[in-house]
Scaffold this motif. Structure first.
Motif, mmCIF file in Angstrom:
data_model
loop_
_atom_site.group_PDB
_atom_site.id
_atom_site.type_symbol
_atom_site.label_atom_id
_atom_site.label_comp_id
_atom_site.label_asym_id
_atom_site.label_seq_id
_atom_site.Cartn_x
_atom_site.Cartn_y
_atom_site.Cartn_z
ATOM 1 N N THR A 204 5.186 7.603 -5.382
ATOM 2 C CA THR A 204 6.073 6.911 -6.331
ATOM 3 C C THR A 204 6.466 5.504 -5.884
ATOM 4 O O THR A 204 6.947 4.713 -6.701
ATOM 5 N N TRP A 205 6.313 5.212 -4.594
ATOM 6 C CA TRP A 205 6.658 3.890 -4.080
ATOM 7 C C TRP A 205 5.510 3.358 -3.220
ATOM 8 O O TRP A 205 4.851 4.115 -2.528
ATOM 9 N N GLN A 206 5.335 2.029 -3.247
ATOM 10 C CA GLN A 206 4.471 1.369 -2.261
ATOM 11 C C GLN A 206 5.378 0.691 -1.249
ATOM 12 O O GLN A 206 6.576 0.503 -1.501
ATOM 13 N N HIS A 207 4.807 0.305 -0.109
ATOM 14 C CA HIS A 207 5.604 -0.417 0.886
ATOM 15 C C HIS A 207 4.771 -1.524 1.518
ATOM 16 O O HIS A 207 3.538 -1.517 1.449
ATOM 17 N N SER A 208 5.464 -2.466 2.141
ATOM 18 C CA SER A 208 4.779 -3.587 2.807
ATOM 19 C C SER A 208 5.678 -4.144 3.899
ATOM 20 O O SER A 208 6.893 -3.892 3.919
ATOM 21 N N LEU A 209 5.053 -4.901 4.799
ATOM 22 C CA LEU A 209 5.807 -5.620 5.822
ATOM 23 C C LEU A 209 5.420 -7.100 5.644
ATOM 24 O O LEU A 209 4.404 -7.553 6.167
ATOM 25 N N PRO A 210 6.207 -7.836 4.837
ATOM 26 C CA PRO A 210 5.807 -9.216 4.531
ATOM 27 C C PRO A 210 5.928 -10.154 5.719
ATOM 28 O O PRO A 210 6.652 -9.868 6.671
ATOM 29 N N LYS A 211 5.230 -11.292 5.616
ATOM 30 C CA LYS A 211 5.338 -12.323 6.659
ATOM 31 C C LYS A 211 6.767 -12.827 6.743
ATOM 32 O O LYS A 211 7.458 -12.912 5.722
ATOM 33 N N ARG A 212 7.186 -13.176 7.927
ATOM 34 C CA ARG A 212 8.498 -13.803 8.141
ATOM 35 C C ARG A 212 8.262 -14.906 9.168
ATOM 36 O O ARG A 212 8.401 -14.703 10.377
ATOM 37 N N LEU A 213 7.830 -16.087 8.656
ATOM 38 C CA LEU A 213 7.284 -17.125 9.529
ATOM 39 C C LEU A 213 8.260 -17.657 10.565
ATOM 40 O O LEU A 213 7.850 -18.186 11.595
ATOM 41 N N LYS A 214 9.565 -17.503 10.293
ATOM 42 C CA LYS A 214 10.543 -18.019 11.273
ATOM 43 C C LYS A 214 10.766 -17.039 12.432
ATOM 44 O O LYS A 214 11.417 -17.375 13.408
ATOM 45 N N GLN A 215 10.248 -15.842 12.306
ATOM 46 C CA GLN A 215 10.445 -14.848 13.375
ATOM 47 C C GLN A 215 9.306 -14.946 14.391
ATOM 48 O O GLN A 215 8.139 -15.126 14.011
ATOM 49 N N HIS B 279 0.857 -1.191 0.000
ATOM 50 C CA HIS B 279 0.000 0.000 0.000
ATOM 51 C C HIS B 279 0.889 1.235 0.000
ATOM 52 O O HIS B 279 2.109 1.139 0.183
ATOM 53 N N ALA B 280 0.259 2.384 -0.182
ATOM 54 C CA ALA B 280 0.935 3.674 0.018
ATOM 55 C C ALA B 280 0.085 4.455 1.001
ATOM 56 O O ALA B 280 -1.139 4.284 1.062
ATOM 57 N N ASP B 281 0.734 5.285 1.803
ATOM 58 C CA ASP B 281 -0.010 6.125 2.747
ATOM 59 C C ASP B 281 -0.397 7.407 2.013
ATOM 60 O O ASP B 281 0.264 8.434 2.157
ATOM 61 N N ASP B 282 -1.435 7.302 1.209
ATOM 62 C CA ASP B 282 -1.787 8.436 0.340
ATOM 63 C C ASP B 282 -3.250 8.831 0.520
ATOM 64 O O ASP B 282 -3.899 9.278 -0.421
ATOM 65 N N GLU B 283 -3.756 8.643 1.738
ATOM 66 C CA GLU B 283 -5.163 8.966 1.993
ATOM 67 C C GLU B 283 -5.401 10.474 1.843
ATOM 68 O O GLU B 283 -4.500 11.281 2.052
#
Ligand SMILES: O=C(O)CCC(=O)C(=O)O
Length: 199
Positions: free
Chosen positions: A168-179, A114-118
């Motif tokens: 100009t950019w989107q961002h995410s915090l993907p899953k990291r199942l081992k953490q 997503h982008a924080d573009d509200e």
């Protein structure tokens, strides 16, 4: 305070590693452990589902935030989150009137692209993101080229996302199942007060 500044000069963000010292982290973390988080249901592409993390929105009176179709009324600022907002203002001239705190209880919890573009964000304003607890990969993807960057944000790090990064950019915090550890993220924002008053 001695700070290590990583400015990717051609990129619209500034990464300040170790912005919060260990005492500041510990005081904010103790406070954050006690916040009354919620796991709201949001509607994305017409489908309702619970978000894969918990969160709370703190802000000045009237600073309401609409997020994936959900109108969030601000909870008054807690002491250390408010202190951090003033520290950001003193150190960087960064002004904010609300902060979204996301709590990721292990590597299953995540946030999608997503982008924080509200619309209620003050045009041209920056967003300041502070990480506490478990380090996690924060992934950026350029809208036109698809280029990806991975920033491994650690506890105490600050990421200043400068205008017009959200365009100009989107961002995410993907899953990291081992953490397994818990991560908190504070995104300080500047919203137009009363924007949703007529909704
Ligand atoms: O947890 C993070 O670092 C990402 C938070 C985020 O993308 C947001 O609050 O919009």
């Amino acid at each position: 305070m001695q700070q290590q500044l990583f400015q990717q000069s051609q990129e619209p963000w500034t990464w300040v590693k170790g912005y919060l010292n260990s005492r500041q982290q510990s005081l904010l973390l103790t406070e954050a452990e006690a916040y009354p988080y919620e796991r709201p249901e949001v509607t994305v592409y017409g489908k309702a589902h619970k978000i894969p993390r918990t969160q709370i929105w703190f802000g000045d009176e009237g600073v309401e935030y609409k997020y994936s179709g959900l109108l969030v009324v601000p909870t008054p600022w807690p002491y250390y989150a408010n202190r951090l907002r003033h520290q950001l203002s003193k150190d960087f001239g960064f002004v904010s009137n609300g902060v979204l705190v996301n709590r990721y209880a292990g590597g299953r919890d995540c946030m999608g692209w997503h982008a924080d573009d509200e619309d209620e964000l003050v045009p041209g304003s920056d967003i300041a993101s502070v990480t506490l607890g478990e380090g996690r990969d924060f992934v950026l993807r350029h809208n036109d080229t698809g280029e990806k960057r991975i920033l491994h944000l650690e506890s105490g790090d600050l990421l200043l996302m400068h205008y017009p990064m959200q365009q100009t950019w989107q961002h995410s915090l993907p899953k990291r199942l081992k953490q397994e550890g818990t991560r908190w993220n504070f995104t300080f924002r500047q919203l137009i007060p009363g924007f949703h008053a007529g909704d």
